[in-house]
Write an enzyme that holds these catalytic residues in place. Sequence first.
Site, short mmCIF file in Angstrom:
data_model
loop_
_atom_site.label_atom_id
_atom_site.label_comp_id
_atom_site.label_asym_id
_atom_site.label_seq_id
_atom_site.Cartn_x
_atom_site.Cartn_y
_atom_site.Cartn_z
N PHE A 129 0.85 -1.25 -0.12
CA PHE A 129 0.01 -0.13 -0.15
C PHE A 129 0.85 1.17 0.08
O PHE A 129 2.06 1.24 0.92
CB PHE A 129 -0.94 -0.01 1.17
CG PHE A 129 -2.10 1.15 1.04
CD1 PHE A 129 -2.99 0.99 0.35
CD2 PHE A 129 -1.85 2.12 1.86
CE1 PHE A 129 -4.02 2.02 -0.09
CE2 PHE A 129 -2.96 3.30 1.69
CZ PHE A 129 -3.89 3.06 0.73
N TYR A 223 -10.99 0.90 10.60
CA TYR A 223 -12.27 1.01 10.15
C TYR A 223 -12.49 0.11 8.87
O TYR A 223 -13.53 0.38 8.24
CB TYR A 223 -12.21 2.59 9.32
CG TYR A 223 -11.04 3.13 8.48
CD1 TYR A 223 -10.79 2.71 7.22
CD2 TYR A 223 -10.05 3.91 9.05
CE1 TYR A 223 -9.90 2.87 6.27
CE2 TYR A 223 -8.78 4.26 8.38
CZ TYR A 223 -8.77 3.88 7.04
OH TYR A 223 -7.80 4.14 6.44
N ARG A 375 -12.16 -4.49 -7.09
CA ARG A 375 -11.93 -5.05 -5.78
C ARG A 375 -13.21 -5.37 -5.19
O ARG A 375 -14.09 -4.49 -4.85
CB ARG A 375 -11.04 -4.29 -5.01
CG ARG A 375 -10.45 -4.89 -4.10
CD ARG A 375 -9.42 -3.96 -3.35
NE ARG A 375 -9.95 -2.80 -2.62
CZ ARG A 375 -9.34 -2.24 -1.70
NH1 ARG A 375 -8.29 -2.54 -1.25
NH2 ARG A 375 -10.11 -0.90 -1.01
#
Length: 416
Positions: A129, A223, A375
């Site tokens: 990422f 989250y 995704r």
Amino acid sequence: MQTREEALALDAADPLAPLREQFSLPEGVIYLDGNSLGVLPRSTAARVQQVVTEEWGTGLIRSWNSAGWITLPQRIGDKIGQLVGVGAGELVVADSTSVNLFKVLSAALNIVAADSPQRRVILSERSNFPTDLYIAESLAKQHGFTLVLAEPDELPGLMNEQLAVLMLTHVNYRTGRMHDMAALTAAAHAAGALTVWDLAHSAGAVPVDLSGANADFAIGCGYKYLNGGPGAPAFVWAHPRHADRFWQPLSGWMGHAAPFQFTPDYQPAPGIARYLCGTPALLSMAALECGVDTVLAAGPMGGMAALRAKSLALTRAFAALVEARCPDLGLASPREDALRGSQVCFAHPEWGYPVMQALIARGVIGDFRAPDILRFGFTPLYLRFVDVWDAAEHLHQVLTSGEWREARFNQRAAVT
């Protein structure tokens, strides 16, 4: 799963089905983006309202003691610790994943610099990422290290006498490919290096055993699969053998050994508490605790194994249905269960973005990752087999009808 009726039958026999009632799910929506933002737990709004109106509104500053605000980072940290295989008092909730990565990677580099100053390489996956790579690049420049990026299969061959830290995300955000944490940690240690693991796409989605893997440091997100709400605080863990060795670089007052003595000099708290920094965000913390509790409702020990088994069944079924009915899309996620997290990704070199937008307009919510990835995340706490069937059917219809060609689906939004 050859028919929709078979999907409904699987749902009727699913022992985890009652967990879906913990969530507030919009009517007519199939939500396949829990790997980016988890669904709202039904308990969250009332809990946050209680903090606002009672603990803040009536208790005011007294609630730091009377409502236990001051210990929330540790209390929620202990709950998350049950999901990632660490002991009580070893993990705390604080800040964001990027900030926490800065803390632990800095600490790891300091340990290596003290023990093996000739080691100057940070090794990571090329498709890690971006925020992880940006933080690593920044620290490498500050401390005179070199950031080396490689493909997953190349990593073992690059673990040598130059390696300082292996920094990886356990489950790749683009493809859902899952690393063998124990094997790679062992290989890094055999080479004399430390490991930093990002659990953003792992915690609450797949079984994680940081202690069993003998990992060194880890961070994670609140989250996504932990359902803590947009911008929820993250978490940070340091193996007890490392926790007291160095100050983390953001030596704020909440990481002080005695913050309310207000001394002008910094004395780090023992253990993981020194990885705290500033005053915790209480409203977000309260929401995160509700989200973590939805995962623990499956059972803190065997629950993750049951969630993993359902996740694999959901992802296998979706991949098979889409491959059979949507030949224009290429599977970008691993077929082998042991290599796949809780998401399935397909790729198309030209149509990926508009196809996803057309799906979202139908109420099937996934996301797009440039340059070509559609995704789909699968959270077994609230997803059903019939959702898998219906989502694959919608995708088939979007492609065969050509509705993705409509101009409204081809205009890029700020968030994809």
